[in-house]
Every structure is written in C-alpha cells, then in structure tokens.
Scaffold this motif. Structure first.
Motif, mmCIF file in Angstrom:
data_model
loop_
_atom_site.group_PDB
_atom_site.id
_atom_site.type_symbol
_atom_site.label_atom_id
_atom_site.label_comp_id
_atom_site.label_asym_id
_atom_site.label_seq_id
_atom_site.Cartn_x
_atom_site.Cartn_y
_atom_site.Cartn_z
ATOM 1 N N SER A 35 35.514 33.006 42.903
ATOM 2 C CA SER A 35 36.716 33.263 43.474
ATOM 3 C C SER A 35 37.576 33.786 42.432
ATOM 4 N N MET A 36 37.670 33.251 41.397
ATOM 5 C CA MET A 36 38.603 33.816 40.011
ATOM 6 C C MET A 36 38.175 34.936 39.953
ATOM 7 N N LEU A 37 36.817 35.183 39.568
ATOM 8 C CA LEU A 37 36.396 36.426 39.230
ATOM 9 C C LEU A 37 36.866 37.633 39.996
ATOM 10 N N GLY A 38 36.772 37.275 41.400
ATOM 11 C CA GLY A 38 37.146 38.258 42.342
ATOM 12 C C GLY A 38 38.553 38.392 42.366
ATOM 13 N N THR A 39 39.352 37.538 42.198
ATOM 14 C CA THR A 39 40.873 37.902 42.324
ATOM 15 C C THR A 39 41.420 38.506 41.114
ATOM 16 N N ASN A 40 40.848 37.910 40.083
ATOM 17 C CA ASN A 40 41.275 38.471 38.620
ATOM 18 C C ASN A 40 40.968 39.784 38.132
ATOM 19 N N LEU A 41 39.391 40.224 38.678
ATOM 20 C CA LEU A 41 39.186 41.404 38.043
ATOM 21 C C LEU A 41 39.731 42.773 38.911
ATOM 22 N N ARG A 42 39.901 42.530 40.034
ATOM 23 C CA ARG A 42 40.841 43.554 40.901
ATOM 24 C C ARG A 42 41.686 42.832 42.104
ATOM 25 N N SER A 60 32.213 39.959 47.610
ATOM 26 C CA SER A 60 31.233 40.284 47.194
ATOM 27 C C SER A 60 30.633 39.296 45.864
ATOM 28 N N PHE A 61 31.644 38.651 45.522
ATOM 29 C CA PHE A 61 31.114 37.658 44.576
ATOM 30 C C PHE A 61 30.674 36.291 45.496
ATOM 31 N N GLY A 62 31.211 36.121 46.559
ATOM 32 C CA GLY A 62 30.729 35.078 47.467
ATOM 33 C C GLY A 62 29.546 35.173 47.891
ATOM 34 N N VAL A 63 29.251 36.533 48.073
ATOM 35 C CA VAL A 63 27.619 36.795 48.609
ATOM 36 C C VAL A 63 26.814 36.366 47.234
ATOM 37 N N LEU A 64 27.198 36.930 46.093
ATOM 38 C CA LEU A 64 26.373 36.652 45.052
ATOM 39 C C LEU A 64 26.353 35.447 44.875
#
Length: 167
Positions: A35-42, A60-64
């Motif tokens: 979740s942090m990756l998704g919100t911090n990347l873009r 997308s990260f949640g699916v991964l």
C-alpha cells in the motif's frame, strides 16, 4: 464436531496459534508495504469511482500481494491439515509452497480467485458504504449548522438523504 476438533488438535494448539499469528503478521506487513509503495510511487495516479478516490498503482500492488501471498496461505492450510491428520509436520512446511514450482503454479488460480473476491467485496461493501457515509454526512452537517446557529432543539433532517440510493 467440537469434541472431534479438540481431539485432533490436542497438544498442537499453540503451534497452530503461532502459525496463524505468523500468517496474520505477514499479511498485515505485506499489505502495508504494498500500500505504501503504491501511494508513494505515484500518489497522483488516481481516479474517481462512485465517490471514492482510488489509486490504481495501489490496486496493482494489491493484486501482486495477493499472488505473492497465495503460496503462504496454501502452505499454512497444508500445515494445519497435516496436524489434524496426525502426520509428521515441521514449521518450515508452511513455507514449502514457495520452494516447489508445481505448488506455485497451483497457487496462482487461488491468488486470482482472491483478487476477484476482493473486487466483489469492494463492489458490495465499500462503494455502498461510501455512499451511505456521504448521505449521513449531509445530515450531520445540517445538525452541526443547527448547533452553531444556537438552535434550542436540534432536529435531524433525514429528508436531505437520498433514501432511494441507500435502499
């Protein structure tokens, strides 16, 4: 059934408790990291859907995460089944699905199924809840305005809500 469950888990309850705690902590940590990756990347990669702002990178990260976590869930299920069937089992067996390609291949449909159930959960719970919350906020805003205006008797005006959308 309860008696049968107690007999099959006799002396093994704490190992199941530890492995379930490990599953919970791992999933919570994994969800948080993705979740942090998704919100911090873009953080600007969002779209509006039924009044909710959704970050599609987080999705997308949640699916991964679901695909990555599926072998652990299935390994823990296999671990508990071995305990119940009184077979020889080791703590590392819960992670055995990551080391076997055929088991990883079997876990992919499970991960996809997890994603589909999450999509239905969002559609059946999160979107209606966001709508209901928005309708209740209209009424609460009116109550707050009555309170700040100095009304002696505060009356909630439920007519502000669109009841057809809730029902």
């Amino acid at each position: 059934i309860k008696h049968l469950a107690k007999n099959s888990m006799a002396g093994r309850f704490f190992s199941v408790l530890v492995i379930m705690g490990l599953q919970y902590l791992t999933s919570a940590l994994l969800v948080r990291v993705f979740s942090m990756l998704g919100t911090n990347l873009r953080p600007e990669a969002t779209f509006e859907l039924f009044g909710l702002t959704v970050n599609y990178i987080s999705i997308s990260f949640g699916v991964l995460a679901a695909l990555f976590f599926a072998p652990l869930e299935l390994g823990i299920c296999e671990y508990i089944l071995c305990l119940v069937r009184k077979k020889e089992v080791h703590f590392a067996d819960a992670f055995s699905w990551y080391g076997d390609f055929s088991k990883i291949a079997k876990s992919i449909p499970y991960g996809i199924w997890s994603v589909f159930t999450a999509v239905f959960q969002v559609a059946l719970f999160d979107f209606p809840m966001a709508y209901i919350q928005g309708q209740l906020e209209l009424v609460l805003k009116d109550i707050q305005e009555q309170s700040t205006a100095g009304a002696e008797l505060i009356i909630p005006h439920y007519g502000l809500m669109n009841g057809k959308g809730i029902l």
